[in-house]
Write an enzyme that holds these catalytic residues in place. Structure first.
Site, mmCIF file in Angstrom:
data_model
loop_
_atom_site.group_PDB
_atom_site.id
_atom_site.type_symbol
_atom_site.label_atom_id
_atom_site.label_comp_id
_atom_site.label_asym_id
_atom_site.label_seq_id
_atom_site.Cartn_x
_atom_site.Cartn_y
_atom_site.Cartn_z
ATOM 1 N NE ARG A 187 -2.974 10.465 8.695
ATOM 2 C CZ ARG A 187 -3.349 11.174 9.801
ATOM 3 N NH1 ARG A 187 -4.037 12.215 9.620
ATOM 4 N NH2 ARG A 187 -2.958 10.832 10.993
ATOM 5 N NE ARG A 235 -14.145 10.869 1.779
ATOM 6 C CZ ARG A 235 -13.031 10.147 1.986
ATOM 7 N NH1 ARG A 235 -12.977 9.022 1.546
ATOM 8 N NH2 ARG A 235 -11.979 10.529 2.335
ATOM 9 C CB SER A 260 -2.649 4.569 -0.998
ATOM 10 O OG SER A 260 -2.925 5.294 -0.148
ATOM 11 C CE LYS A 277 -3.751 1.997 2.864
ATOM 12 N NZ LYS A 277 -3.094 3.029 3.617
ATOM 13 C CG HIS A 307 -0.682 6.970 4.468
ATOM 14 N ND1 HIS A 307 0.231 5.662 4.635
ATOM 15 C CD2 HIS A 307 -1.051 7.154 5.608
ATOM 16 C CE1 HIS A 307 -0.037 5.682 5.939
ATOM 17 N NE2 HIS A 307 -0.833 6.204 6.537
ATOM 18 C CG ASP A 348 -6.213 4.734 -0.226
ATOM 19 O OD1 ASP A 348 -5.539 5.728 -0.588
ATOM 20 O OD2 ASP A 348 -5.851 3.988 0.943
ATOM 21 N N GLY A 349 -8.270 7.138 -1.408
ATOM 22 C CA GLY A 349 -7.987 8.564 -1.215
ATOM 23 C C GLY A 349 -9.339 9.223 -1.781
HETATM 24 C C1 LIG Z 1 -6.260 8.904 11.160
HETATM 25 C C2 LIG Z 1 -5.430 8.161 10.036
HETATM 26 C C3 LIG Z 1 -4.884 7.229 10.566
HETATM 27 C C4 LIG Z 1 -4.514 6.202 9.610
HETATM 28 N N1 LIG Z 1 -3.554 5.208 9.865
HETATM 29 C C5 LIG Z 1 -3.053 4.249 8.957
HETATM 30 C C6 LIG Z 1 -2.527 3.103 9.024
HETATM 31 O O1 LIG Z 1 -2.403 2.720 10.415
HETATM 32 N N2 LIG Z 1 -1.943 2.165 8.316
HETATM 33 C C7 LIG Z 1 -2.196 2.880 6.840
HETATM 34 O O2 LIG Z 1 -1.888 1.790 5.742
HETATM 35 N N3 LIG Z 1 -3.104 3.940 6.557
HETATM 36 C C8 LIG Z 1 -3.574 4.645 7.431
HETATM 37 N N4 LIG Z 1 -4.119 5.856 7.009
HETATM 38 C C9 LIG Z 1 -4.486 5.809 5.528
HETATM 39 C C10 LIG Z 1 -5.693 5.181 5.207
HETATM 40 O O3 LIG Z 1 -5.705 3.892 5.460
HETATM 41 C C11 LIG Z 1 -6.123 5.689 3.805
HETATM 42 O O4 LIG Z 1 -5.104 5.292 2.896
HETATM 43 C C12 LIG Z 1 -6.336 7.178 3.588
HETATM 44 O O5 LIG Z 1 -6.949 8.071 4.784
HETATM 45 C C13 LIG Z 1 -7.128 7.462 2.257
HETATM 46 O O6 LIG Z 1 -7.914 7.354 2.156
HETATM 47 P P1 LIG Z 1 -9.613 8.229 2.544
HETATM 48 O O7 LIG Z 1 -9.364 9.247 1.871
HETATM 49 O O8 LIG Z 1 -10.685 7.234 2.187
HETATM 50 O O9 LIG Z 1 -9.481 8.240 3.988
HETATM 51 C C14 LIG Z 1 -4.648 6.537 8.125
HETATM 52 C C15 LIG Z 1 -5.499 7.540 7.721
HETATM 53 C C16 LIG Z 1 -6.099 8.306 8.762
HETATM 54 C C17 LIG Z 1 -6.955 9.450 8.496
#
Ligand SMILES: Cc1cc2nc3c(=O)[nH]c(=O)nc-3n(C[C@H](O)[C@H](O)[C@H](O)COP(=O)(O)O)c2cc1C
Length: 338
Positions: free
Chosen positions: A239, A271, A234, A212, A236, A267-268
């Protein structure tokens, strides 16, 4: 309760950073870390969301009125939808202490398995998190994906032992976690991995391995060379590095090159079921959705997760019906305007 009511309910208990917005578009939390925001300027999560909104779907109801089939198969398991719930770690730090990671993952894994999908579980500095997460996955017949951070070798292997014992149908690593601010300079150390190092980790896993945090064709090639059976396109959720493009903008190029060779997950900012459809049209096999599931758990525990999965499924089904396709396999670039 429906999804909107559950989101409303989460607002009073989810802590100071997440505003439980009607649409989780990255704006209100922008660069709030701690919190669910993005690094630096706080714009990458917003870009992720907006890129899906720019893609439009092609309506076509001159098609045989067959039953819509949304089932998705990966690594010998059949899921109701091509949707996974993404890993979210350190929830008490980034949201509120209504939950700790152990309580959160227990609900997450159970409710997703019950809804016909699977949850990825997050990892953290506290070794108990992986112990509890893998326990929850074992309790749910292996329907969950323990997601290990790119720790030093000894820590990775200890966590892999737990993951292997959990009967998880797949194991993942968020290889991009090297960029997480709260992991820097901490014990156990985490950081980048060479292809050789990643290969050693993947070889140790008993089940297919998902890498990932891939944002380029070159990165995807390295993951494949190391033995990954799936990649997650992704950033992340913004972040780990400011200034990256939206995942929707790099997906097509990566999928064009690797579709069929490995499973492609993205992902990302996804919704809705409509967004899921667009991701599949650009070449993804499945998607991950993360942040909105946190609102669902804080506002409605198992019921929240189940309501959101059901809503996503209905939206996906409706989009398939209205674009003239009956199974996931039929979804292609022909179904969207770009
Ligand atoms: C508070 C928070 C904690 C996260 N912790 C992890 C994690 O422990 N491992 C991981 O692979 N991704 C982590 N992510 C990333 C999410 O799995 C995902 O890749 C990212 O939020 C994008 O998807 P979204 O826009 O649907 O949230 C975290 C995201 C957030 C907001």
């Amino acid at each position: 309760m429906n999804v909107n009511e559950i989101r409303e309910k989460s607002r009073s208990v989810i802590g100071p950073y997440c505003k439980s917005c009607p649409v989780c578009n990255g704006k209100a939390c922008s660069n709030k870390i701690p919190g669910p925001g993005s690094k630096g300027t706080g714009t990458v999560a917003i870009k992720n969301y907006e890129a899906w909104q720019k893609i439009e779907v092609k309506m076509d109801t001159l098609a045989e009125n067959k039953e819509i089939d949304t089932t998705f198969e990966m690594f010998g398991k059949t899921f109701k939808y091509p949707i996974f719930a993404g890993p979210v770690g350190a929830v008490s730090q980034h949201y509120s202490d209504l939950y700790n990671d152990n309580m959160f993952n227990e609900i997450y894994v159970r409710a997703c398995a019950k809804s016909g999908i699977a949850a990825f579980t997050g990892d953290g500095l506290n070794e108990e998190i992986m112990m509890h997460a893998t326990h929850a996955i074992k309790e749910n017949s292996g329907i969950g994906v323990p997601t290990i951070k790119p720790w030093d070798k000894d820590t990775c292997f200890k966590k892999l032992d737990l993951a292997n014992e959990s009967n998880a149908f797949a194991i993942a690593m968020d290889i991009d976690a090297a960029g997480l601010p709260f992991l820097q300079g901490r014990i156990p150390p985490a950081g980048r991995k060479s292809v050789e190092e990643l290969k050693e980790i993947i070889d140790y896993a008993h089940v297919p391995f998902i890498v990932k945090g891939i944002m380029s064709v070159e990165g995807a090639q390295k993951a494949v060379d190391a033995g990954a059976k799936a990649i997650v396109v992704s950033n992340h959720g913004g972040r780990v590095l400011d200034g990256t493009p939206a995942t929707a903008c790099v997906l097509e190029e990566i999928a064009d090159q690797f579709k069929g060779q490995v499973k492609i997950i993205v992902d990302g900012g996804i919704r809705s079921g409509l967004d899921v459809f667009k991701a599949l049209a650009l070449g993804a096999d499945a998607v991950i959705i993360a942040r909105p599931f946190v609102n669902m758990i804080y506002g409605g525990k198992d019921e929240g997760v189940e309501a959101y999965v059901q809503q996503l499924g209905q939206e996906l089904e409706n989009t398939m019906m209205m674009t003239g396709v009956s199974s996931l396999r039929e979804i292609s670039k022909k179904n969207i305007y770009k």
